[in-house]
Design an enzyme around this catalytic site. Structure first.
Site, PDB file in Angstrom:
ATOM      1  N   ARG A 217       0.883  -1.115   0.130  1.00 35.00           N
ATOM      2  CA  ARG A 217      -0.015   0.060   0.015  1.00 35.00           C
ATOM      3  C   ARG A 217       0.937   1.142   0.164  1.00 35.00           C
ATOM      4  O   ARG A 217       0.400   2.378  -0.686  1.00 35.00           O
ATOM      5  CB  ARG A 217      -0.969  -0.063   1.121  1.00 35.00           C
ATOM      6  CG  ARG A 217      -1.929  -1.102   1.109  1.00 35.00           C
ATOM      7  CD  ARG A 217      -3.238  -1.110   2.127  1.00 35.00           C
ATOM      8  NE  ARG A 217      -2.392  -1.236   3.373  1.00 35.00           N
ATOM      9  CZ  ARG A 217      -2.587  -0.990   4.823  1.00 35.00           C
ATOM     10  NH1 ARG A 217      -3.778  -0.483   4.761  1.00 35.00           N
ATOM     11  NH2 ARG A 217      -1.892  -1.101   5.734  1.00 35.00           N
TER      12      ARG A 217
ATOM     13  N   ASN B 117      -6.334  -2.684   2.315  1.00 36.12           N
ATOM     14  CA  ASN B 117      -6.389  -4.122   2.419  1.00 36.12           C
ATOM     15  C   ASN B 117      -7.634  -4.747   2.336  1.00 36.12           C
ATOM     16  O   ASN B 117      -8.764  -4.210   2.843  1.00 36.12           O
ATOM     17  CB  ASN B 117      -5.689  -4.495   3.495  1.00 36.12           C
ATOM     18  CG  ASN B 117      -3.874  -4.379   3.603  1.00 36.12           C
ATOM     19  OD1 ASN B 117      -3.428  -4.387   2.452  1.00 36.12           O
ATOM     20  ND2 ASN B 117      -3.403  -4.191   4.591  1.00 36.12           N
TER      21      ASN B 117
END
Length: 91
Positions: free
Chosen positions: A18, A36
């Site tokens: 990320r 996520n």
């Protein structure tokens, strides 16, 4: 303007995927978010000019240095919301 939902599968959680996605999207000037998912994948909503969104999609196959990407699924998204920045969100 192109807007897509990208689902990245493989070893993509716990490997700074990320954070690297955030950096790459901001470099490209693409807005949206990365998060996520409960199934172990990562989802990206990306919006921007079509060539830049395509570059982010291509980058997803590389990911962060510790990631191991098995699949990248892309679906066009027609929502009206406009994002002004790219951010990491909690799932």
């Amino acid at each position: 303007m192109r807007r897509v939902l990208i689902r990245v599968k493989g070893k993509v959680q716990g490997v700074c995927f990320r954070r690297f996605a955030l950096e790459r999207a901001r470099e490209l000037g693409v807005t949206g978010y990365v998060t996520n998912m409960d199934d172990g994948s990562v989802q990206i909503l990306a919006q921007g000019s079509a060539p830049l969104v395509e570059k982010l999609i291509d980058w997803c196959w590389e990911g962060s240095p510790a990631a191991s990407v098995n699949a990248v699924e892309v679906n066009e998204d027609e929502a009206d919301e406009i994002y002004l920045d790219f951010s990491i969100t909690q799932s």
